[in-house]
Design an enzyme around this catalytic site. Sequence first.
Site, PDB file in Angstrom:
ATOM      1  N   TYR A 142       0.832  -1.210   0.000  1.00 47.85           N
ATOM      2  CA  TYR A 142       0.000   0.000   0.000  1.00 47.85           C
ATOM      3  C   TYR A 142       0.865   1.258   0.000  1.00 47.85           C
ATOM      4  O   TYR A 142       0.645   2.189  -0.791  1.00 47.85           O
ATOM      5  CB  TYR A 142      -0.918   0.002   1.231  1.00 47.85           C
ATOM      6  CG  TYR A 142      -1.691   1.279   1.408  1.00 47.85           C
ATOM      7  CD1 TYR A 142      -2.742   1.605   0.558  1.00 47.85           C
ATOM      8  CD2 TYR A 142      -1.369   2.187   2.424  1.00 47.85           C
ATOM      9  CE1 TYR A 142      -3.453   2.786   0.708  1.00 47.85           C
ATOM     10  CE2 TYR A 142      -2.076   3.365   2.585  1.00 47.85           C
ATOM     11  CZ  TYR A 142      -3.119   3.662   1.731  1.00 47.85           C
ATOM     12  OH  TYR A 142      -3.817   4.839   1.871  1.00 47.85           O
ATOM     13  N   ARG A 271       0.017  -6.786  13.502  1.00 45.76           N
ATOM     14  CA  ARG A 271      -0.320  -6.972  12.086  1.00 45.76           C
ATOM     15  C   ARG A 271       0.907  -6.822  11.192  1.00 45.76           C
ATOM     16  O   ARG A 271       1.717  -5.909  11.412  1.00 45.76           O
ATOM     17  CB  ARG A 271      -1.331  -5.882  11.726  1.00 45.76           C
ATOM     18  CG  ARG A 271      -2.552  -6.326  11.040  1.00 45.76           C
ATOM     19  CD  ARG A 271      -3.558  -5.212  10.894  1.00 45.76           C
ATOM     20  NE  ARG A 271      -3.009  -3.929  10.434  1.00 45.76           N
ATOM     21  CZ  ARG A 271      -3.752  -2.859  10.194  1.00 45.76           C
ATOM     22  NH1 ARG A 271      -5.069  -2.907  10.359  1.00 45.76           N
ATOM     23  NH2 ARG A 271      -3.212  -1.735   9.787  1.00 45.76           N
TER      24      ARG A 271
HETATM   25  C1  UD1 Z   1      -2.082   3.428   7.341  1.00 41.78           C
HETATM   26  C2  UD1 Z   1      -1.435   4.790   7.163  1.00 41.78           C
HETATM   27  C3  UD1 Z   1      -2.505   5.831   6.944  1.00 41.78           C
HETATM   28  C4  UD1 Z   1      -3.406   5.422   5.814  1.00 41.78           C
HETATM   29  C5  UD1 Z   1      -4.019   4.084   6.150  1.00 41.78           C
HETATM   30  C6  UD1 Z   1      -4.923   3.580   5.050  1.00 41.78           C
HETATM   31  C7  UD1 Z   1       0.543   4.696   8.577  1.00 41.78           C
HETATM   32  C8  UD1 Z   1       1.177   5.239   9.790  1.00 41.78           C
HETATM   33  N1  UD1 Z   1      -0.699   5.133   8.365  1.00 41.78           N
HETATM   34  O1  UD1 Z   1      -2.793   3.445   8.513  1.00 41.78           O
HETATM   35  O2  UD1 Z   1      -1.916   7.078   6.647  1.00 41.78           O
HETATM   36  O3  UD1 Z   1      -4.399   6.357   5.649  1.00 41.78           O
HETATM   37  O4  UD1 Z   1      -2.984   3.139   6.289  1.00 41.78           O
HETATM   38  O5  UD1 Z   1      -5.615   2.477   5.506  1.00 41.78           O
HETATM   39  O6  UD1 Z   1       1.121   3.943   7.817  1.00 41.78           O
HETATM   40  N2  UD1 Z   1      -5.641  -1.958  14.660  1.00 41.78           N
HETATM   41  C9  UD1 Z   1      -6.085  -2.634  15.769  1.00 41.78           C
HETATM   42  N3  UD1 Z   1      -7.313  -3.217  15.731  1.00 41.78           N
HETATM   43  C10 UD1 Z   1      -8.128  -3.163  14.645  1.00 41.78           C
HETATM   44  C11 UD1 Z   1      -7.669  -2.470  13.495  1.00 41.78           C
HETATM   45  C12 UD1 Z   1      -6.411  -1.876  13.545  1.00 41.78           C
HETATM   46  O7  UD1 Z   1      -5.380  -2.726  16.770  1.00 41.78           O
HETATM   47  O8  UD1 Z   1      -9.241  -3.721  14.691  1.00 41.78           O
HETATM   48  C13 UD1 Z   1      -4.325  -1.306  14.715  1.00 41.78           C
HETATM   49  C14 UD1 Z   1      -3.412  -1.616  13.556  1.00 41.78           C
HETATM   50  O9  UD1 Z   1      -2.721  -2.828  13.751  1.00 41.78           O
HETATM   51  C15 UD1 Z   1      -2.495  -0.386  13.570  1.00 41.78           C
HETATM   52  C16 UD1 Z   1      -3.417   0.732  14.073  1.00 41.78           C
HETATM   53  O10 UD1 Z   1      -4.524   0.090  14.689  1.00 41.78           O
HETATM   54  O11 UD1 Z   1      -1.444  -0.558  14.488  1.00 41.78           O
HETATM   55  C17 UD1 Z   1      -3.942   1.617  12.971  1.00 41.78           C
HETATM   56  O12 UD1 Z   1      -4.437   0.778  11.920  1.00 41.78           O
HETATM   57  P1  UD1 Z   1      -5.298   1.344  10.698  1.00 41.78           P
HETATM   58  O13 UD1 Z   1      -6.414   2.165  11.206  1.00 41.78           O
HETATM   59  O14 UD1 Z   1      -5.575   0.205   9.783  1.00 41.78           O
HETATM   60  O15 UD1 Z   1      -4.322   2.383  10.009  1.00 41.78           O
HETATM   61  P2  UD1 Z   1      -2.747   2.318   9.606  1.00 41.78           P
HETATM   62  O16 UD1 Z   1      -2.422   1.012   9.004  1.00 41.78           O
HETATM   63  O17 UD1 Z   1      -1.937   2.874  10.712  1.00 41.78           O
END
Ligand code: UD1
Length: 315
Positions: A142, A271
């Site tokens: 991504y 993840r």
């Molecule tokens: C990433 C990008 C962001 C982008 C997004 C698109 C980074 C820092 N950020 O976000 O700019 O807009 O992708 O999707 O790279 N999590 C949980 N439980 C859940 C879901 C997620 O713990 O049910 C955790 C994930 O493992 C992660 C955090 O929450 O550590 C944020 O996850 P998410 O909201 O998917 O966004 P990013 O992957 O950080």
Amino acid sequence: MPSYLVTGAAGFIGRSIAAALLARGETVRGIDSFITGKRANLVGLEAMEFIEGDLADPAACAKACAGVEIVFHEAALASVPRSVADPVGTNRNCVDATLNLLVAARAAGVRRVIYAGSSSAYGESPTLPKHEQMLPAPISPYAVAKLAGEHYMGAFTRVYGLETVVLRYFNVFGPHQDPTSHYSGVLAIFCRRMLAGQQPTIFGNGEQSRDFTYIDNVVHANLLAAAAPAEKVSGRTMNTATGSRITLNETFAILRELTGYSGQPAYAEERAGDIRDSLADIRLAGELLGYKPIVDFREGLRRTAEWYRGGGGQE
Ligand code: UD1
């Protein structure tokens, strides 16, 4: 003739930009393929001309760009884990789509394209805050795909003179974000689950941090980027965020208050492709656009939880 095109207009960020433009009385066209966009997000945008189409199809891009002056390019498959599961699909819908759009924009005489970049470009580099002079270090498909789009923007400015502006978004959240997919943003998932009395799962130990950015700030930055003089912003990349970060554990605690959920989170394995900490330096957008956040994290989260509580995002 439409002046503005919003790609991904049935998505969370696209629909929010379109709504702000319509509220100003602008003429807006939107395009969406509904791969991740939702028809429900078009409610309230009836004044927008809407095209159902896929940007991976050059003919759809040509149709969308005809007669347009400024494009907000928000269409993407916005998910790190989705790209890990299907890197080819992410490439098609982020990289091919962006290149097709740029080719069509140039051919149609579009003046400016504003691109939804991603903080994922910074990857794992430990330096905080992230500033735009840092060398990108993408670690997920991504992040690579979104960064490729940034480079295409730069190339089209340098080679063809098309005005482009890259706004690197940091973890955007707010009303209209889809909470129903396991690829959804974490705050949308947590709001939905906790309001329904269901236990959310934190991947890792919850000490990862993000510069979670409320949608109104992102819309604000886009409108500024559309209006700013070309000599100041064209060909530039700017972080679009709040300049502060919060851990998932802290966020969970605030959401407990906001949602009334009384349980604890489940913890599961970290993840793949995740980075640990993310925080933006937002000074450049301040200098070039006069941008500063207009809604802080807590207030944004309150408004977001209210929206989901009111039945938003149900399918
Ligand atoms: C990433 C990008 C962001 C982008 C997004 C698109 C980074 C820092 N950020 O976000 O700019 O807009 O992708 O999707 O790279 N999590 C949980 N439980 C859940 C879901 C997620 O713990 O049910 C955790 C994930 O493992 C992660 C955090 O929450 O550590 C944020 O996850 P998410 O909201 O998917 O966004 P990013 O992957 O950080």
